[in-house]
Write a protein that holds these residues in place. Sequence first.
Motif, PDB file in Angstrom:
ATOM      1  N   ARG A 217      -3.234  -1.270 -20.464  1.00 17.24           N
ATOM      2  CA  ARG A 217      -2.502  -0.019 -20.655  1.00 17.24           C
ATOM      3  C   ARG A 217      -1.070  -0.281 -21.102  1.00 17.24           C
ATOM      4  O   ARG A 217      -0.525   0.427 -21.941  1.00 17.24           O
ATOM      5  CB  ARG A 217      -2.479   0.759 -19.338  1.00 17.24           C
ATOM      6  CG  ARG A 217      -3.809   1.367 -19.004  1.00 17.24           C
ATOM      7  CD  ARG A 217      -3.888   1.680 -17.524  1.00 17.24           C
ATOM      8  NE  ARG A 217      -4.898   2.683 -17.293  1.00 17.24           N
ATOM      9  CZ  ARG A 217      -4.686   3.983 -17.398  1.00 17.24           C
ATOM     10  NH1 ARG A 217      -3.500   4.438 -17.690  1.00 17.24           N
ATOM     11  NH2 ARG A 217      -5.651   4.835 -17.177  1.00 17.24           N
TER      12      ARG A 217
ATOM     13  N   LYS B  24      -2.441  15.644   0.962  1.00 22.29           N
ATOM     14  CA  LYS B  24      -3.658  15.743   0.160  1.00 22.29           C
ATOM     15  C   LYS B  24      -4.896  15.503   1.013  1.00 22.29           C
ATOM     16  O   LYS B  24      -4.848  14.828   2.043  1.00 22.29           O
ATOM     17  CB  LYS B  24      -3.598  14.753  -0.995  1.00 22.29           C
ATOM     18  CG  LYS B  24      -2.541  15.176  -2.000  1.00 22.29           C
ATOM     19  CD  LYS B  24      -2.669  14.454  -3.300  1.00 22.29           C
ATOM     20  CE  LYS B  24      -1.627  14.984  -4.278  1.00 22.29           C
ATOM     21  NZ  LYS B  24      -1.343  14.024  -5.325  1.00 22.29           N
ATOM     22  N   SER B  25      -6.011  16.033   0.515  1.00 21.47           N
ATOM     23  CA  SER B  25      -7.234  16.015   1.323  1.00 21.47           C
ATOM     24  C   SER B  25      -7.733  14.608   1.615  1.00 21.47           C
ATOM     25  O   SER B  25      -8.343  14.375   2.649  1.00 21.47           O
ATOM     26  CB  SER B  25      -8.344  16.776   0.620  1.00 21.47           C
ATOM     27  OG  SER B  25      -7.934  18.062   0.287  1.00 21.47           O
ATOM     28  N   TYR B  26      -7.482  13.645   0.701  1.00 22.76           N
ATOM     29  CA  TYR B  26      -8.053  12.330   0.960  1.00 22.76           C
ATOM     30  C   TYR B  26      -7.424  11.664   2.180  1.00 22.76           C
ATOM     31  O   TYR B  26      -8.031  10.799   2.798  1.00 22.76           O
ATOM     32  CB  TYR B  26      -7.974  11.425  -0.280  1.00 22.76           C
ATOM     33  CG  TYR B  26      -6.601  10.961  -0.678  1.00 22.76           C
ATOM     34  CD1 TYR B  26      -6.053   9.818  -0.104  1.00 22.76           C
ATOM     35  CD2 TYR B  26      -5.856  11.630  -1.630  1.00 22.76           C
ATOM     36  CE1 TYR B  26      -4.797   9.376  -0.470  1.00 22.76           C
ATOM     37  CE2 TYR B  26      -4.613  11.200  -1.998  1.00 22.76           C
ATOM     38  CZ  TYR B  26      -4.084  10.069  -1.409  1.00 22.76           C
ATOM     39  OH  TYR B  26      -2.835   9.641  -1.773  1.00 22.76           O
TER      40      TYR B  26
ATOM     41  N   LEU C 105       0.833   2.285 -14.806  1.00 25.48           N
ATOM     42  CA  LEU C 105       0.416   2.278 -13.408  1.00 25.48           C
ATOM     43  C   LEU C 105      -0.315   3.543 -12.998  1.00 25.48           C
ATOM     44  O   LEU C 105      -1.042   3.559 -12.030  1.00 25.48           O
ATOM     45  CB  LEU C 105       1.633   2.122 -12.501  1.00 25.48           C
ATOM     46  CG  LEU C 105       2.060   0.699 -12.190  1.00 25.48           C
ATOM     47  CD1 LEU C 105       3.290   0.731 -11.315  1.00 25.48           C
ATOM     48  CD2 LEU C 105       0.953  -0.053 -11.504  1.00 25.48           C
TER      49      LEU C 105
ATOM     50  N   SER D  47      -9.373  13.039   4.877  1.00 21.23           N
ATOM     51  CA  SER D  47     -10.675  12.379   4.818  1.00 21.23           C
ATOM     52  C   SER D  47     -10.629  11.012   5.501  1.00 21.23           C
ATOM     53  O   SER D  47     -11.555  10.641   6.222  1.00 21.23           O
ATOM     54  CB  SER D  47     -11.085  12.237   3.348  1.00 21.23           C
ATOM     55  OG  SER D  47     -12.250  11.503   3.218  1.00 21.23           O
ATOM     56  N   ALA D  48      -9.525  10.287   5.292  1.00 23.98           N
ATOM     57  CA  ALA D  48      -9.382   8.985   5.958  1.00 23.98           C
ATOM     58  C   ALA D  48      -9.263   9.168   7.470  1.00 23.98           C
ATOM     59  O   ALA D  48      -9.773   8.371   8.250  1.00 23.98           O
ATOM     60  CB  ALA D  48      -8.158   8.254   5.413  1.00 23.98           C
TER      61      ALA D  48
ATOM     62  N   PRO E  42       0.121   3.025  -1.631  1.00 26.43           N
ATOM     63  CA  PRO E  42      -0.260   2.637  -2.998  1.00 26.43           C
ATOM     64  C   PRO E  42      -0.210   3.796  -3.985  1.00 26.43           C
ATOM     65  O   PRO E  42       0.064   3.596  -5.167  1.00 26.43           O
ATOM     66  CB  PRO E  42      -1.708   2.139  -2.843  1.00 26.43           C
ATOM     67  CG  PRO E  42      -1.865   1.830  -1.414  1.00 26.43           C
ATOM     68  CD  PRO E  42      -0.967   2.769  -0.680  1.00 26.43           C
ATOM     69  N   ASN E  43      -0.457   5.006  -3.504  1.00 25.82           N
ATOM     70  CA  ASN E  43      -0.411   6.163  -4.395  1.00 25.82           C
ATOM     71  C   ASN E  43       0.996   6.673  -4.619  1.00 25.82           C
ATOM     72  O   ASN E  43       1.263   7.390  -5.575  1.00 25.82           O
ATOM     73  CB  ASN E  43      -1.277   7.293  -3.835  1.00 25.82           C
ATOM     74  CG  ASN E  43      -2.733   7.079  -4.128  1.00 25.82           C
ATOM     75  OD1 ASN E  43      -3.123   6.951  -5.265  1.00 25.82           O
ATOM     76  ND2 ASN E  43      -3.531   6.979  -3.083  1.00 25.82           N
TER      77      ASN E  43
ATOM     78  N   PRO F 162      -3.096   5.893 -12.944  1.00 27.15           N
ATOM     79  CA  PRO F 162      -4.481   5.915 -13.416  1.00 27.15           C
ATOM     80  C   PRO F 162      -4.881   7.272 -13.968  1.00 27.15           C
ATOM     81  O   PRO F 162      -5.910   7.404 -14.613  1.00 27.15           O
ATOM     82  CB  PRO F 162      -5.282   5.571 -12.165  1.00 27.15           C
ATOM     83  CG  PRO F 162      -4.420   5.996 -11.039  1.00 27.15           C
ATOM     84  CD  PRO F 162      -3.008   5.806 -11.494  1.00 27.15           C
ATOM     85  N   ARG F 163      -4.054   8.292 -13.703  1.00 24.33           N
ATOM     86  CA  ARG F 163      -4.431   9.628 -14.145  1.00 24.33           C
ATOM     87  C   ARG F 163      -4.037   9.893 -15.592  1.00 24.33           C
ATOM     88  O   ARG F 163      -4.571  10.760 -16.247  1.00 24.33           O
ATOM     89  CB  ARG F 163      -3.786  10.679 -13.235  1.00 24.33           C
ATOM     90  CG  ARG F 163      -4.551  10.838 -11.949  1.00 24.33           C
ATOM     91  CD  ARG F 163      -3.681  11.318 -10.833  1.00 24.33           C
ATOM     92  NE  ARG F 163      -2.822  10.234 -10.360  1.00 24.33           N
ATOM     93  CZ  ARG F 163      -2.279  10.200  -9.154  1.00 24.33           C
ATOM     94  NH1 ARG F 163      -2.486  11.166  -8.322  1.00 24.33           N
ATOM     95  NH2 ARG F 163      -1.526   9.200  -8.784  1.00 24.33           N
TER      96      ARG F 163
ATOM     97  N   MET G 110      -8.251  -3.395 -11.735  1.00 23.85           N
ATOM     98  CA  MET G 110      -7.006  -2.623 -11.770  1.00 23.85           C
ATOM     99  C   MET G 110      -5.920  -3.404 -12.502  1.00 23.85           C
ATOM    100  O   MET G 110      -5.257  -2.899 -13.386  1.00 23.85           O
ATOM    101  CB  MET G 110      -6.573  -2.335 -10.341  1.00 23.85           C
ATOM    102  CG  MET G 110      -5.493  -1.291 -10.216  1.00 23.85           C
ATOM    103  SD  MET G 110      -6.105   0.345 -10.635  1.00 23.85           S
ATOM    104  CE  MET G 110      -4.669   1.071 -11.375  1.00 23.85           C
TER     105      MET G 110
ATOM    106  N   HIS H 102      -2.364   1.939   3.552  1.00 21.87           N
ATOM    107  CA  HIS H 102      -3.495   1.694   2.653  1.00 21.87           C
ATOM    108  C   HIS H 102      -3.826   2.880   1.757  1.00 21.87           C
ATOM    109  O   HIS H 102      -4.399   2.694   0.695  1.00 21.87           O
ATOM    110  CB  HIS H 102      -4.745   1.320   3.465  1.00 21.87           C
ATOM    111  CG  HIS H 102      -4.692  -0.069   3.991  1.00 21.87           C
ATOM    112  ND1 HIS H 102      -3.997  -0.394   5.133  1.00 21.87           N
ATOM    113  CD2 HIS H 102      -5.226  -1.219   3.531  1.00 21.87           C
ATOM    114  CE1 HIS H 102      -4.111  -1.683   5.347  1.00 21.87           C
ATOM    115  NE2 HIS H 102      -4.853  -2.213   4.398  1.00 21.87           N
ATOM    116  N   CYS H 103      -3.534   4.079   2.192  1.00 20.59           N
ATOM    117  CA  CYS H 103      -3.888   5.235   1.361  1.00 20.59           C
ATOM    118  C   CYS H 103      -2.662   5.838   0.695  1.00 20.59           C
ATOM    119  O   CYS H 103      -2.653   6.076  -0.503  1.00 20.59           O
ATOM    120  CB  CYS H 103      -4.571   6.319   2.202  1.00 20.59           C
ATOM    121  SG  CYS H 103      -6.029   5.732   3.049  1.00 20.59           S
TER     122      CYS H 103
END
Lengths: 280, 320
Positions: A8, A167-169, A273, A172-173, A190-191, A275-276, A1, A186-187
């Motif tokens: 980048r 969001k679904s993730y 930064l 999911s966590a 950072p996003n 990633p998308r 990363m 942690h999820c």
Amino acid sequence: MRKGFLRRFMHHVPALVSVIVLLLMVLALFLLPVILHLDPYTTDMLAMNKSPRPGHILGTDATGRNILARLCEGGKISLYIGVGSALISMLIGIPLGLIAGGTKGFWSSLIMRISDMFLSFPAMILVLVSVAMFGSSVSGIMLILGILGWPAPARLLSANVMSEREKSYVMSAKLLGRSNTYILFHCILPNAISPLWTSLAFRISQSMILESGLSFLGAGVQPPLASWGNMMQSATSLVVLTTRPWQWLPAGLCLIVSVICINFVGEGIRDALDPRLKLN
Amino acid sequence: MSELLRATHVVKTYTVKPGITGKGGGTLHAVDDVSFSVRKSESVGLVGESGCGKSTLGRCLLRLENLDRGSIALEGQEIQDISGKDLLPVRKRMQLIFQDPYSALNPRDTILKSVAEPLQAFGIKDRRESLEEARSFLSYVGLGKSEWSKYPHELSGGQRQRVVIARAMISSPAFVVCDEPVSALDASIRAQVLNLMKRLQQDTGVSYLFISHDLSVVRFLCTRILVMYLGEIIEETSREELYSHPMHPYTKALLSSIPIPDVTHDRKRILLPGELPDPMHPPEGCRFAPRCPYATDLCRKEKPASRDIGDGHTVCCHHI
């Protein structure tokens, strides 16, 4: 990363150029006075209001002080206030933004309403009043600008946290039995945090402009201390403005260049930064 | 086949706060008195139109929502009141396959890390072993070595959904809720993903609750089908029975909406007037009555009870 981030960032040409310009500038601010034995506070009684000449490369001001020396000294102070106050804004804004975005109910709305109050005042007036109340030392100005700047990062972060946590993730966590605190740090964080690096850069440049404005009005950094803002103050006199451009032009140019560069760097960081965003 | 999961009289309501004028408040019955069971290694379909409460029911079963009433038993153990740390062993047995494969994966994690995470979170394996296992599992679902270190946005929709499935299945859960897993995919990818899910079931013996509004997809995978309307299950039967002898007028209308790839086929579509009624103010009596072509006064006044008409075929209608 990390490696990907650098690669980048290198692809963003304006940001890369800006970093180089800023580095050269900072280097000059610290090295030039040492190399040329310049002192921003020594007055040369024999050379007042003199245009650029050997010995005074950028000329002298009304009390015979070397403009180049003052430019370097003022740049240090302007940068110090800009960076310092932006960091203070982040330090206050990030935790408050996390609370506002990560929780629902009383605390969240309290933080948002207080930030509304901060934002609804015109910044310059608020700073002027605060300086009048608490004095205009360099650290004092930095602190005031820092405290007044917290709503921007806080609102940005809380909005991002709010959109990420739906969001679904995140669900999911949760299905993996992760605790809410773990998910938040942690999820979601950072996003949600990457736009804040851009915001940090914009805060720095904004604080520098505010500081210059303040010093220009005479309420900021007080002479004999130099800042780019109070160097431009000399331009309030029509004689200086029209006949002695060396006294105010360099400080103004430095301010413009550094603010533009910092903004470009912020933009480069943002693009690197995410990633998308795809490289082309 | 023995029973894996049983839901008994599950009720889930949401309280809607009134607006500033004091209007619009009330209770929303998302899931109203639903009972059914899922056997081991069975695929149960849950069909119904958007907003009928099928996703909410799925989330209730997975303990992502707390129930208002009723109970859920997983492998004989009641799980509706378990919370905190005690929930972890239950979480290990259940998973969810998401509808939107893009947002179901953390965009900052490589797919290898995403797939290995359940093994670490549940403490099944340590970091190195779980990465090892994730690699072989990714190969199993059809993602080769070159894809492992990619981020979700670098994959196609079908590949992403394979990753989502791998993440859900790697901890070998006994019960998986599939919330419209293929409705975001195009038709060619859909078949691949469905085949993968079928293969996984044959290999691991997992049970699926397959939520969908697409009856043709459900038909492919599920052996038993529940039809849901406005928070209630109105018909439950085997796949063969449902597609050959649908009893409830709503099921008949749903089945008539499946397109048939034959231009000469002269089909009769049953068009339902109106939309799903407001779940805040469900109609008195039979909930389907306002849209039902056969509704009588009895239907509008009295709620029909669920009746078994043989071979485990239950229908909730006055006129059967």
